[in-house]
Design an enzyme around this catalytic site. Sequence first.
Site, mmCIF file in Angstrom:
data_model
loop_
_atom_site.group_PDB
_atom_site.id
_atom_site.type_symbol
_atom_site.label_atom_id
_atom_site.label_comp_id
_atom_site.label_asym_id
_atom_site.label_seq_id
_atom_site.Cartn_x
_atom_site.Cartn_y
_atom_site.Cartn_z
ATOM 1 N N ARG A 80 -9.411 28.223 -29.675
ATOM 2 C CA ARG A 80 -8.768 27.315 -28.728
ATOM 3 C C ARG A 80 -8.533 28.000 -27.386
ATOM 4 O O ARG A 80 -8.718 27.407 -26.325
ATOM 5 C CB ARG A 80 -7.451 26.799 -29.319
ATOM 6 C CG ARG A 80 -6.837 25.686 -28.510
ATOM 7 C CD ARG A 80 -5.699 25.034 -29.239
ATOM 8 N NE ARG A 80 -4.572 25.936 -29.403
ATOM 9 C CZ ARG A 80 -3.506 25.671 -30.146
ATOM 10 N NH1 ARG A 80 -3.431 24.539 -30.823
ATOM 11 N NH2 ARG A 80 -2.520 26.525 -30.243
ATOM 12 N N LYS A 183 -4.605 24.687 -23.450
ATOM 13 C CA LYS A 183 -3.228 25.184 -23.522
ATOM 14 C C LYS A 183 -2.960 26.013 -22.267
ATOM 15 O O LYS A 183 -3.004 27.245 -22.292
ATOM 16 C CB LYS A 183 -3.038 26.013 -24.795
ATOM 17 C CG LYS A 183 -1.597 26.025 -25.281
ATOM 18 C CD LYS A 183 -1.496 26.597 -26.683
ATOM 19 C CE LYS A 183 -0.073 26.698 -27.138
ATOM 20 N NZ LYS A 183 0.484 25.413 -27.602
HETATM 21 C C1 LIG Z 1 0.660 24.536 -28.592
HETATM 22 C C2 LIG Z 1 0.812 23.075 -28.471
HETATM 23 C C3 LIG Z 1 0.920 22.240 -29.607
HETATM 24 C C4 LIG Z 1 1.000 22.769 -31.015
HETATM 25 O O1 LIG Z 1 -0.165 23.428 -31.425
HETATM 26 P P1 LIG Z 1 -0.119 24.385 -32.678
HETATM 27 O O2 LIG Z 1 -1.462 24.992 -32.719
HETATM 28 O O3 LIG Z 1 0.165 23.556 -33.866
HETATM 29 O O4 LIG Z 1 0.955 25.376 -32.424
HETATM 30 C C5 LIG Z 1 1.007 20.866 -29.399
HETATM 31 N N1 LIG Z 1 0.996 20.337 -28.161
HETATM 32 C C6 LIG Z 1 0.898 21.103 -27.058
HETATM 33 C C7 LIG Z 1 0.896 20.463 -25.735
HETATM 34 C C8 LIG Z 1 0.806 22.494 -27.185
HETATM 35 O O5 LIG Z 1 0.708 23.240 -26.076
#
Ligand SMILES: *Cc1c(COP(=O)(O)O)cnc(C)c1O
Length: 340
Positions: A80, A183
């Site tokens: 990711r 992210k």
């Molecule tokens: C990090 C994040 C999540 C959760 O992702 P995980 O991989 O389950 O920790 C959900 N929404 C957003 C906007 C994020 O940045």
Amino acid sequence: MKNIEWEKLAFGYTKTNYNVRCYYKDGVWGELEVSSSDTIPIHMAATCLHYGQEAFEGLKAFRGKDNKIRVFRWDENHKRMMNSAKGIMMAEVPENIFWEACKKVIQLNRDFVPPFGTGAAFYLRPLLIGTGAQVGVKAANEYLFMIFGTPVGPYFKEGFKPVNIQIVRDADRAAPLGTGVYKVGGNYAASLLSGHKVHEAGFAAALYLDAKEKKYIDECGPANFFGIKNNTYVTPKSSSILPSITNKSLMTLAEDMGLKVERRQIPVEELAEFTECGACGTAAVISPIGKIVDIQGDGKEYVFSKNGEAGEVSKKLYARLQGIQYGEMEDKFNWVSFVD
Ligand SMILES: *Cc1c(COP(=O)(O)O)cnc(C)c1O
């Protein structure tokens, strides 16, 4: 083991001994370096500071009853992060550097990995930032990849108890063809004000809708959304939400438990049909949702928990996921990597 009141830890920063860093320059990544400083010296014209060229990750390591340390699905976080890197034109970090950095930061801070049974975990925060100086709007030619770790308690102080959530209609965190799938810090900056207002109004989190039509559910700030009805796990499909690894894992577990899984658009009105709802992410694992209010819309209140308890399906999913993470249940899908 450190003298920390593990049970009282919040989801926050505790200084540890070391972090690890790796610099990208002249087209190559250097050696992994260990630092005991929690600051980063940086050029004032670095692209991360001006143009938001930065991405981060969050993953956890858990100490089991057997005292072994397990890291949950780090390869998914690496993938990711590389997708985020591509999306905002940053240098990509090879998988081996990512994993070596995870291992090293855990090994060097072993005493900060919370004991089994305290409900706490060791949170890893990988960070990739453009450090090269640019004044014009361009990608940097130098990058820093680093990981720090910190012991954390539950994200919501309520723990595994239903929280109340407000639908946000006067702001969007990400555009349909924007950066919501990456992210990156910019999405978070975009959500700070609406998140703050929702907290001020007494809610635990904001629920964002699709930015274009404001008809469908997107996600809950830093967590994905799911609803349960008719033995089905339903979670939004949208081009502006972050693909949560927790959600992906819950979909697998739900299917394994005999539920149907649907990833599709969820109209706001469908909330009335769900028997349970939750927000999911690494930080909170699952936060059961007690009530969703639409104050800025038609004023409706969707109530999922009247007794302050999570629903049965959410409880089961939570127990299975945590069971695998803490090594108490079979790691059927090979999600866990050990760090000696
Ligand atoms: C990090 C994040 C999540 C959760 O992702 P995980 O991989 O389950 O920790 C959900 N929404 C957003 C906007 C994020 O940045």
